[in-house]
Design an enzyme around this catalytic site. Structure first.
Site, mmCIF file in Angstrom:
data_model
loop_
_atom_site.group_PDB
_atom_site.id
_atom_site.type_symbol
_atom_site.label_atom_id
_atom_site.label_comp_id
_atom_site.label_asym_id
_atom_site.label_seq_id
_atom_site.Cartn_x
_atom_site.Cartn_y
_atom_site.Cartn_z
ATOM 1 N N CYS A 88 28.946 37.948 -21.077
ATOM 2 C CA CYS A 88 29.408 37.924 -22.461
ATOM 3 C C CYS A 88 28.224 38.145 -23.389
ATOM 4 C CB CYS A 88 30.145 36.641 -22.766
ATOM 5 S SG CYS A 88 29.269 35.176 -22.280
ATOM 6 N N GLY A 89 27.353 39.054 -23.000
ATOM 7 C CA GLY A 89 26.241 39.400 -23.864
ATOM 8 C C GLY A 89 25.277 38.234 -23.991
#
Lengths: 294, 137
Positions: A88-89
């Site tokens: 998720c980054g």
């Protein structure tokens, strides 16, 4: 020099990857909408709680509650809200960096909600007091369990201050790591439902109708505060979930774009190689013919 | 003047009930309270128990957990963590939850005062649900 077959194989594998990331992007998109939806479904509860709070706060007068006064301990506790999964980054990284720079002292007790936070805490040697996971979307009973641990620490005097660190969902492309004070409650503000925007609280208004209170305004307020905390924590869990899914959506979109670019480059290279091979073959045939004939 | 009450029961997750009714009986902190339209504005605690809504002569019974009620002349709003209509109650599940909470409470030992309180609340809520369910038969 890779052969055409090697390149073909690579193209195929990159294509598979891009299909997976594309699917994950779509899933994250749907889940983000769901998290936003469940945050909004708490709106009538928030409205009602704000109405009750507004009334009791204006009528309670000088009010004292164990939640509003620190027991004097210098120690702090931090509820760390992170995701369970990666991909998720930089969502968790940003939050954890902010937290470890400013908020974690060696004796800070960490209450982790979400696996990534717990993993980091163990690795960094933080004092991990409790570990929770929460569903998707999170439920009030999960929020209650987390709040309970924090409240117990605070009421027993083990810590004098409880913060909560989470990622605030501002919009689909912006999420901001944030730390808020949960206990002691210094000022009673309204709660808000819905994850969009920077604000996580609302102004209170009350006093238009003369209400009777049973047993008394102070007693009602005292009973209301635990529910108030639970709901706040629930909204924060929801904020975090919405942030997680939107961050994942963006990360997966980037991954898909990269994969597609890679496919394009590889296809170009493949075609060049193929053409070179054909030209070579033609050359060989003509030379052979020239050598044989005339 | 209003001749019906708008009864709303909200939990953090959803609005459980929202309808116009003729009368509401709710488990208040000082005992059961019947609320008719044009009641004096009142804020009160509610305990886990059964809530009866009367509408066109028919009664609807719901189980609610502890929470708060905001009562004005034309509406009753209940703020609670748990609420369930009698149709949705699964007796076996509730009975099991109640037994579990009771067992934990009886074992005593290392449970804190807060936990005991929470368990008692859970038991009360389960009992309310059972009572509501059995009431219907």
């Amino acid at each position: 020099m890779p052969s055409t077959r090697d390149i073909r194989r690579r193209i195929k594998s990159v294509k598979n990857t891009s299909q997976i990331t594309k699917a994950m992007e779509k899933v994250a998109q749907a889940k983000m909408a769901k998290a936003q939806q469940s945050a909004i479904s708490g709106r009538s509860y928030a409205d009602l709680m704000n109405r009750v709070l507004g009334e009791v706060v204006t009528h309670a007068g000088d009010f004292d509650h164990p939640y509003m006064e620190s027991q004097g301990s210098e120690k702090r506790a931090l509820i760390l809200v992170t995701t369970d999964k990666g991909l998720c980054g930089a969502l968790n990284t940003n939050l954890l960096r902010k937290v470890s720079d400013e908020f974690v002292a060696p004796d800070t007790q960490i209450i982790s909600a979400g696996r990534k936070g717990a993993q980091h805490a163990t690795r960094a040697g933080w004092d991990l007091t409790a570990e929770f996971s929460f569903g998707d979307p999170p439920s009030i009973s999960e929020a209650r369990a987390i709040t309970k641990v924090a409240v117990e620490l605070f009421e027993s005097g083990a810590v004098g201050h409880v913060d909560i660190a989470f990622t605030n969902f501002i919009n689909t492309i912006t999420q901001k790591p944030e730390v808020q004070t949960l206990l002691p409650i210094t000022e009673i503000k309204g709660v808000s439902a819905g994850v969009e925007g920077e604000e996580t609280s609302e102004d209170l208004s009350g006093g238009t109708t003369e209400f009777l209170f049973e047993p008394s305004p102070a007693a009602v307020l005292g009973e209301l505060l635990p529910h108030y905390l639970n709901f706040q924590v629930l909204q924060i869990l929801l904020e975090n979930r919405a942030s997680e899914h939107s961050a994942r959506m963006v990360a997966m979109k980037n991954a898909t774009d990269n994969a597609n670019q890679l496919i394009k480059d590889l296809t170009l290279e493949y075609n060049k190689l193929r053409q070179a091979a054909i030209t070579n073959e033609l050359l060989e045939i003509t030379t052979a013919q020239m050598a044989l004939g005339n | 003047m209003a001749d019906t009450l708008k009864l709303e029961i909200v939990t953090p997750e959803a609005v459980i009930y929202s309808e116009d009714v003729d009368m509401v009986t709710l488990p208040g902190s000082e005992g059961e309270a019947g609320v008719y339209p044009n009641h004096v504005p009142l804020m009160t605690k509610v305990q886990a128990g059964e809530l009866i809504a009367k509408k066109d002569g028919a009664e609807e019974i719901l189980a609610i957990g502890e929470g708060f009620a905001e009562i004005t002349g034309d509406h009753v709003a209940i703020l609670t963590d748990n609420a369930i209509g009698s149709d949705a109650i699964d007796e076996a599940v509730v009975e099991e939850a109640r037994a579990k909470a009771q067992k934990r409470l009886d074992e005593g030992g290392d449970i804190s005062e807060d936990e005991a309180k929470a368990l008692t609340q859970a038991i009360l809520y389960s009992q309310a649900q059972l009572k509501v369910k059995r009431h219907r038969r």
